[in-house]
Design an enzyme around this catalytic site. Structure first.
Site, mmCIF file in Angstrom:
data_model
loop_
_atom_site.group_PDB
_atom_site.id
_atom_site.type_symbol
_atom_site.label_atom_id
_atom_site.label_comp_id
_atom_site.label_asym_id
_atom_site.label_seq_id
_atom_site.Cartn_x
_atom_site.Cartn_y
_atom_site.Cartn_z
ATOM 1 N N TYR D 145 0.828 -1.200 0.000
ATOM 2 C CA TYR D 145 0.000 0.000 0.000
ATOM 3 C C TYR D 145 0.865 1.255 0.000
ATOM 4 O O TYR D 145 1.673 1.456 0.908
ATOM 5 C CB TYR D 145 -0.879 -0.043 1.253
ATOM 6 C CG TYR D 145 -1.654 1.210 1.563
ATOM 7 C CD1 TYR D 145 -2.848 1.497 0.904
ATOM 8 C CD2 TYR D 145 -1.219 2.090 2.546
ATOM 9 C CE1 TYR D 145 -3.575 2.642 1.227
ATOM 10 C CE2 TYR D 145 -1.944 3.229 2.866
ATOM 11 C CZ TYR D 145 -3.119 3.499 2.200
ATOM 12 O OH TYR D 145 -3.841 4.615 2.509
ATOM 13 N N ASN D 217 7.704 -1.994 2.877
ATOM 14 C CA ASN D 217 6.707 -0.957 3.134
ATOM 15 C C ASN D 217 6.104 -1.140 4.518
ATOM 16 O O ASN D 217 4.976 -0.790 4.766
ATOM 17 C CB ASN D 217 5.594 -1.108 2.068
ATOM 18 C CG ASN D 217 4.619 0.044 2.084
ATOM 19 O OD1 ASN D 217 5.028 1.195 2.132
ATOM 20 N ND2 ASN D 217 3.342 -0.273 2.048
ATOM 21 N N SER D 247 3.283 -3.237 4.576
ATOM 22 C CA SER D 247 3.362 -4.606 4.082
ATOM 23 C C SER D 247 4.769 -4.846 3.579
ATOM 24 O O SER D 247 5.485 -3.892 3.267
ATOM 25 C CB SER D 247 2.430 -4.818 2.871
ATOM 26 O OG SER D 247 1.086 -4.904 3.233
ATOM 27 N N SER D 285 -0.201 -5.426 8.103
ATOM 28 C CA SER D 285 0.852 -5.691 7.137
ATOM 29 C C SER D 285 0.561 -6.967 6.352
ATOM 30 O O SER D 285 0.151 -7.977 6.906
ATOM 31 C CB SER D 285 2.183 -5.842 7.893
ATOM 32 O OG SER D 285 3.262 -5.799 7.008
ATOM 33 N N GLY D 286 0.773 -6.878 5.058
ATOM 34 C CA GLY D 286 0.688 -8.074 4.215
ATOM 35 C C GLY D 286 2.082 -8.615 4.028
ATOM 36 O O GLY D 286 2.814 -8.156 3.163
#
Lengths: 364, 364, 364, 364
Positions: D145, D217, D247, D285-286
């Protein structure tokens, strides 16, 4: 730092990580132990007698609820970072999100006895209700390998040893190091064993506790990292093995109200905790983690018709995640620091980690 | 059985499985459709024009909540019986147990557009709140392959098609067969497509609905089994392919209050539903299932600080499990029975299943 | 159909599903048993004496390799359709894709003993190599609940019973029904137990065998479906329980060369196999499946430095998938058809399924 | 340390972690980049123009094989440490253990376009074979993101941008920091972005390379830990957000021959790598990781009838595991060190991490 402060000293009097002044972050509970979570108790059976040094093993029992309430499930989740090990009960934890009864930790070849005896204990204490309702249990038993210091192929743990660990579970400070299931364990090629730590955090307006107990038996000396310092290379010692030959089991308890799917998330964070110690989670390691919450008690089995669960919103979980990471890391340190040097099976010797020397290295 | 009874007839007037008197068990809702679950709506964009027969595709949108409430997550779980396919959004569903916004179904090479346009729709409708709170969405888009009847490599689905499907979502009876994402689908070598069914069951003292929508594009003719009868061998037709070349997506909706871990269990039962049709879940099939519950609405994102979930006890779920199995099986039948024979890309032809003949075979 | 034909008759002389002429598809191996897979053997210890009817239990051992070669792993994969049960060893199977040693099946409260004794057996037979290489084992032990007919809380299975099952494992026809771990089992409210079946299929130019052994203890009578016929409603009998209270374990063996990730796929297909019998995989059922391949034998532990695996291409697996579905379904039938009516613990009685009546119902 | 040494300097001339003399362990490949793995190339499309500062985004393409060989699958495995993100293609990677074609990384709301365009690229280049064999693809597209610096709701990435990234993929040194999909990223509240690193290790007698590329990120400043030093607290700066809002995607490439189940193990180790940086893998977070091996190339699709896989024995994998942990950790550092301070959407500003200051802090 009085020796009697459980935050800084193990019951044996040895300094814990906080007693050495290591730069650890976070705010532990008063015992800095899994028993800071209300209702959680721990029992230990230690088989270790210098007169018969081939037997260096034992059993640890973690009771998520008081003995009389052990037929009430706890919500739970698991994670297997590296599956070279065993933890039973995980099919059902993955399915329904709960388990019932004591958690036992022992050596790899005694897991069957631990499982058997846990069933025995539950039947002995709850038989009328089990019979009336036609219930069965799926005990959580886990293991790590102590075959270097212990005559593991002798399968010396008996049903009585397991029952004693369960019966003897108490609250309060927990003996660490070469006790219980951790008796014969080796960690980063130093003497390892049982360790514990805890954190108190405020999430979503509620003060909650995360407590961790580990059976630490993993890692190679060159990997060892303490508080970010790669100290392993500067802590020479006899090579125990040239390839990862251990495992670590972590049991994470909390009184924070959480959904089962959230407890899986907590269990997963234990991987980050062990990673801080330097391990890449080696192939021969059973790195298996269990997280449970004592909140939302549904009452004794069978499960009620309807459930009502309160839970912390996912967006507030980071503090709990960090509490798990830190507690697991610190519990491993505490296991090593409390352990005593040990000569075991076939005269093999594993030295304890020298806490003062470690503290000096970390501070440099 | 008036043609206007949605239980027995598709909006097109074709007989559904119950209209043919097939011996189906269970008690459907009034529409025998996913839209029996209050608040769930379905929109369809169909690209099918005999003047340009190379394009036989479309988009189906399943909205778990009314348009205005689409920023409120629904609790959800997924299962992949065979992963030769795509459903986005499942990392988060597996993590937190919910998703937000429309579910879209389209062809394999248009999934990206469906995903993109779903984000577009959500931004167009909720931008102020998204911006203020710094939110992102992880849309659920899924696909099956229609490349035999459709010029799939042409990627004919556009953002506008997807937006139209979402905008057009309504409650009530749902067109079935060669409509929406199901337009170019093939099922057991007959014309397949979009199908739906539902069940009403009473669990733990509460009457609840399970509704299913499938995009049925799987199976080989010799496997086809209807109501237990292996009818495939007696329904000759042109061989379409010699090896499984399809997929089936199932979307399961319910108003039963369930934990995310329980919705995973519902999703897993869809596998048993498709199994009743005869498929062994072939290698080339993307058999991916999503289950969501409209209950326990947490309100619009961001997630609240604390959650309160009511849920049916696990011990009462069997009726819901059976409802999923039956609804998925029946929805596949309804997809085939409503579909019309189709000549598409490169003049390829797929015949519809003859409902009367099927009914005769099942009754013999 | 001579009584001596293992395809059609159990060693006890009772007709198997094929002996009753049920319309089963597929081509079984000569024994229609898991022992059709070369090298696979089965041993049974049965605790059942009408003089002491409270004890109706036992142990089944499935040996994936000959006794002398049991230190050589087999490639494997697992699937848990519903996790209300236990199968140990699955953390490692999920991690490395193999397990070593016998698979044992017993009752829920004797799983610990089965695990313990399997370790004992391996140590007794391979101790020098285990010691020299510092090896441990992670035995595969699984269970289903026989507490209705058996005094399960008495934990009557001993280490000697398990060792006898392992020692006694042989190739050839397998006794079915109320034998071994299946002794006290109940299936669709009829007497259940141990069942087996197999399929031979040609994939990618190679003739291979899939063999299945189940411990069938699941299902409610109204669900029972045989060869597509919902016969349960027409086979009245005393209600045993009103809610699913069982489990089914399936062990799938093959000589087809497959990657571990492909064996997971085979294990998953067992779900479709049990689904054909009518179960929705009820909440109280431990539906846990193991698939292993005897091909690509890496030799005795420790694992070699480098591996070379041959495997069938994924695109050719559908025939194997169907073989699993069919074999599991047929093995459940065989378990029920071979079982004898039984009066057990507390005088409880479970009637055997009447094969002739079943055949009539299926044929109608 | 000449500026032209790719080990120590990014193509932009900025010092990488090794250029600052940080005490990193392990032996990188000559480029210290994912492109050290033979055949792997990287392409970047960067949308960043100070004249239109609202658009700070882009696309990164990682090609596991040369353009002309992109129809040949690579063996692969995935792991989701925290699923607040998207990576497509993972259902099939989990099922069959491979994927085909480019991997693309972009912003959260442009993932659909990346997926769509990847399909477009593959069709444009391989249409005859796709059509002849009836093939479809399941592209791997992932996202993080960038909505703080970039007008993410504007969805500014187009099909052409994605195609350009794929077309432009080259071997050699890789630009890092605010480039490609990493353009608008923020890491531990400093400017983040694209980073890479590699390790060469000898396992089972074979020298192999592990290369990693991250889109970093994630993280909050107070968590930041570099080479074990908790430097975050001593690197003050403007608070960007008070809760994890990012993420990290990690792509791990290797030429080591590995089974898919082993590549899952490599992917799982990326969690330990990010953990070294201080993150507890926050809720928002991914943290999704992909590992692939270029070895055992099965040739262009469709999959062959039979497979032959060579693999490193599991017992030799620890060096590869450690290579993943170290490379992921170092790649994150490289991303931050190469990134430039950036003013973006709505005038928001994120400062770059000051490498010299960091080095001083780490050395203290």
């Amino acid at each position: 730092m009085p020796v009697s402060d459980p935050l800084t000293h193990s019951p044996s009097g040895k300094r814990r990580a906080r007693g050495l002044g290591l730069p650890l972050s976070g705010c532990p509970g008063p015992l800095n132990a899994i028993t800071d979570v209300p209702g959680v108790t721990v029992g230990l059976t230690t088989l270790s007698d210098d007169a018969a040094p081939s037997i260096r093993t034992g059993v640890t029992a973690v009771l998520p609820r008081p003995h009389a309430d052990l037929l009430s499930p706890v919500w739970a989740g698991c994670f297997t970072m590296n599956g070279n090990g065993e933890m039973t009960g995980t099919h059902w934890i993955g399915e329904a999100g709960w388990f019932t009864g004591p958690v036992t930790l022992t050596n790899t070849l005694s897991l069957g006895v631990a499982h058997h005896a846990t069933n025995r204990w539950m039947v002995d204490h709850f038989r009328p209700r089990l019979e009336e309702k036609g219930l069965w249990l799926l005990p959580v038993a886990a293991e790590t390998y102590d075959g270097w210091l212990n005559d593991i192929y002798g399968q010396h743990v008996t049903e009585a040893h397991v029952l004693a660990a369960i019966d003897g579970a108490v609250s309060g400070p927990i003996p660490e190091g070469s006790v219980g299931g951790g008796t014969g364990m080796i960690c980063y090629e130093f003497k390892g064993g049982t360790g514990t730590a805890s954190r108190r955090v405020t999430v979503a307006g509620q003060e909650v506790t995360v407590g961790v107990l580990v059976q630490a038996n993993h890692g190679l000396r060159p990997w060892l990292t303490v508080c970010g310092q790669p100290v392993g290379a500067d802590l020479p010692g006899k090579t125990v093995w040239t390839r990862e030959t251990g495992s670590i089991i972590a049991v994470i308890a909390t009184d924070a109200p959480l959904l089962p799917i959230q407890l899986q998330r907590l269990a997963r964070r234990a991987a980050l905790g062990i990673g801080r110690g330097g391990t890449p989670s080696g192939n021969n390691s059973g790195d298996i983690f269990l997280a449970f919450s004592t909140a939302n008690n549904p009452g004794p089995l069978p499960e009620p018709r309807r459930l009502n669960l309160e839970a912390i919103g996912n967006d507030r979980l980071d503090a709990l995640f960090m509490a798990v990471v830190e507690s697991v890391d610190e519990a491993v340190l505490n296991a090593m620091l409390a352990a005593e040097s040990c000569t075991g099976h076939k005269g093999r010797h594993v030295a304890a980690l020298d806490g003062e020397r470690l503290a000096t290295l970390v501070r440099r």
